[in-house]
Design an enzyme around this catalytic site. Sequence first.
Site, PDB file in Angstrom:
ATOM      1  N   CYS A  12      -4.756   2.341   5.925  1.00  0.00           N
ATOM      2  CA  CYS A  12      -3.999   3.415   5.268  1.00  0.00           C
ATOM      3  C   CYS A  12      -4.371   4.734   5.937  1.00  0.00           C
ATOM      4  CB  CYS A  12      -4.345   3.437   3.784  1.00  0.00           C
ATOM      5  SG  CYS A  12      -3.832   4.938   2.937  1.00  0.00           S
ATOM      6  N   CYS A  53       0.681  10.469   4.177  1.00  0.00           N
ATOM      7  CA  CYS A  53       2.013  10.347   3.560  1.00  0.00           C
ATOM      8  C   CYS A  53       2.078  10.861   2.139  1.00  0.00           C
ATOM      9  CB  CYS A  53       2.471   8.898   3.576  1.00  0.00           C
ATOM     10  SG  CYS A  53       1.522   7.847   4.637  1.00  0.00           S
ATOM     11  N   THR A  76      -5.862   8.959  -2.520  1.00  0.00           N
ATOM     12  CA  THR A  76      -5.806   8.564  -1.114  1.00  0.00           C
ATOM     13  C   THR A  76      -5.946   9.788  -0.210  1.00  0.00           C
ATOM     14  OG1 THR A  76      -4.380   6.704  -1.659  1.00  0.00           O
ATOM     15  CG2 THR A  76      -4.325   7.477   0.614  1.00  0.00           C
ATOM     16  N   GLU A 101     -10.157   6.381  -0.800  1.00  0.00           N
ATOM     17  CA  GLU A 101      -9.710   6.925  -2.074  1.00  0.00           C
ATOM     18  C   GLU A 101     -10.895   7.622  -2.726  1.00  0.00           C
ATOM     19  OE1 GLU A 101      -8.196   3.984  -1.153  1.00  0.00           O
ATOM     20  OE2 GLU A 101      -6.173   4.830  -1.219  1.00  0.00           O
ATOM     21  N   HIS A 133       7.314   7.491  -2.141  1.00  0.00           N
ATOM     22  CA  HIS A 133       6.129   6.720  -1.754  1.00  0.00           C
ATOM     23  C   HIS A 133       6.435   5.218  -1.726  1.00  0.00           C
ATOM     24  CE1 HIS A 133       2.140   7.242  -0.352  1.00  0.00           C
ATOM     25  NE2 HIS A 133       1.648   6.343  -1.184  1.00  0.00           N
ATOM     26  N   TYR A 184       5.989   2.600   1.723  1.00  0.00           N
ATOM     27  CA  TYR A 184       5.358   1.279   1.856  1.00  0.00           C
ATOM     28  C   TYR A 184       6.186   0.324   2.709  1.00  0.00           C
ATOM     29  CZ  TYR A 184       1.638   2.212  -1.543  1.00  0.00           C
ATOM     30  OH  TYR A 184       0.536   2.700  -2.179  1.00  0.00           O
ATOM     31  N   CYS A 243       4.438   1.678   6.224  1.00  0.00           N
ATOM     32  CA  CYS A 243       2.995   1.547   6.502  1.00  0.00           C
ATOM     33  C   CYS A 243       2.496   0.112   6.372  1.00  0.00           C
ATOM     34  CB  CYS A 243       2.183   2.494   5.624  1.00  0.00           C
ATOM     35  SG  CYS A 243       1.941   1.949   3.919  1.00  0.00           S
ATOM     36  N   GLU A 254      -3.652  -2.083  -3.103  1.00  0.00           N
ATOM     37  CA  GLU A 254      -2.777  -0.917  -3.103  1.00  0.00           C
ATOM     38  C   GLU A 254      -1.314  -1.335  -3.000  1.00  0.00           C
ATOM     39  OE1 GLU A 254      -2.688   1.852   0.120  1.00  0.00           O
ATOM     40  OE2 GLU A 254      -2.779   3.520  -1.279  1.00  0.00           O
TER      41      GLU A 254
HETATM   42 FE1  SF4 Z   1      -1.562   4.939   2.731  1.00  0.00          FE
HETATM   43 FE2  SF4 Z   1       0.773   3.732   3.082  1.00  0.00          FE
HETATM   44 FE3  SF4 Z   1       0.418   5.404   1.010  1.00  0.00          FE
HETATM   45 FE4  SF4 Z   1       0.576   6.290   3.540  1.00  0.00          FE
HETATM   46  S1  SF4 Z   1       2.212   5.273   2.361  1.00  0.00           S
HETATM   47  S2  SF4 Z   1      -0.869   6.929   1.987  1.00  0.00           S
HETATM   48  S3  SF4 Z   1      -0.462   4.666   4.653  1.00  0.00           S
HETATM   49  S4  SF4 Z   1      -0.630   3.451   1.388  1.00  0.00           S
HETATM   50 FE    FE Z   2      -0.664   4.596  -1.350  1.00  0.00          FE
END
Ligand code: SF4
Ligand code: FE
Length: 482
Positions: free
Chosen positions: A98, A102, A189, A255, A290, A294, A297, A445
């Site tokens: 991660c 983002c 995060t 985190e 968000h 996902y 990422c 996560e």
């Molecule tokens: Fe982490 Fe993915 Fe959230 Fe970005 S979108 S903060 S990489 S979990």
């Molecule tokens: Fe996240």
Amino acid sequence: MMNVEEYLDSLKQLKWKIYLFGEMVDNPVDHPIIRPSINSVAKSYELAADPQYEDLMTAQSNLTGNKINRFTHLHQSTNDLVKKVKMLRLMGQKTAACFQRCVGFDAFNAVDSVTFEMDRELGTTYHQRFQNYLREVQGKDLVVDGAMTDPKGDRSKRPSQQADPDLFLRIVERRTDGIVVRGAKAHQTGAVASHEILAMPTIALGEEDRDYAVCFALPSDTEGIFYIYGRQSCDTRKLEGGDIDVGNCRYGGQEALVIFEDVFVPEERIFMCGEHQYAGALVERFAGYHRQSYGGCKVGVGDVLIGAAAQVAEYNGAERASHIRDKIIEMVHLNETLYSCGIACSCQGAATASGTYLIDLLLANVCKQNVTRFPYEIARLAEDIAGGLMVTMPSEKDFRHPKLGPYIDKYLKGVENVPTEYRMRMMRLIENITLGTAAVGYRTESMHGAGSPQAQRIMISRQANLDYKKKLARIIASIEKE
Ligand code: SF4
Ligand code: FE
């Protein structure tokens, strides 16, 4: 834009209070447990400076016209939304972790459109204030922790009904020049890799909870804010000094529990202050963005995991077995299905009133719902292909031991022309993503980040338009005319 060195130096200037294992951390940037997660964020600076990734990693600011890091951009088109997903996949491929930046990115876009609508309907001036703030963020190329999740206490009670009123972040004092806030944000995060923290409410709120309807931004080392760093499975392996057992020695995620102990927020940094009727929209849009994230990422990390499984199959001499090939195909199918939803919700996005583009909320929620399931199946298949040695292998210290090392080298060998060490490294990488430090990002996560599965199901049911679907059925069944 900052380069990697400038980013690392800028973090070193911060006078923040960070605790880990009961002790204050003097230099988080060079702490062996924390540093890999900062390296992941630093990748966003490194790739932005690389001409081959310029188109994905940078954008032209609609606020200033300047070239900026895309992580600070307001989406101006569906093309921007698609590029975001592609950028996150790239970042996942390069870090297998991660990379944290983002959350702020998603917060900017959500706060932008919601403050615009608040101002239009209430005559407030939050939007201009927010855009001034974002200009500063873009100009200085800052990392911002988008902070939404409150501890929430008793889930059956509203914020103001909690036995302890601080279980949701709230305004405890209103002054002429600002407000004082108290509370905490959990699972934050990238908090200890960020210059700033942008706090938002965590749920839709009613009139009785107006003190909880608060959105603001502060430097992360503001007086009264402190951080308790979250631990991860196998994190102390990073203190052992080797680089095999950690699986991914350069990158990680992080985190933290962030405490706000009566923190003053100056007026120009406040973007919502009691307008409870807009808390729900802010939560819905941030979560929507968000959930789109996902679809990028997790797919990038999935690419590395699929590659590791295919590679270890070769090291084991099993790559030609038909069931292994089929399992790899299944992993790719699942991973690309996640990506498809991330791309689809982006292509189907539309402009909000402020001009900033929002993803299609139904498809973004479907995307995240798939993410609560498919990475688990991909991880299961990777473990299947890797074999049990992934969790029974001796340590790197034993491998380096003059007496034991040769035995490990001899007996843990797979195919003849591949060094035992390569096989060990690949197994440890799979272990890292499925069970170790990176499993925070790839597994749990995937379940709970950007909202737990039920939160998406509520949004899916709200967006499903069942009345329309029922009408379609009535028409086809000749109960009703078109
Ligand atoms: Fe982490 Fe993915 Fe959230 Fe970005 S979108 S903060 S990489 S979990
Ligand atoms: Fe996240």
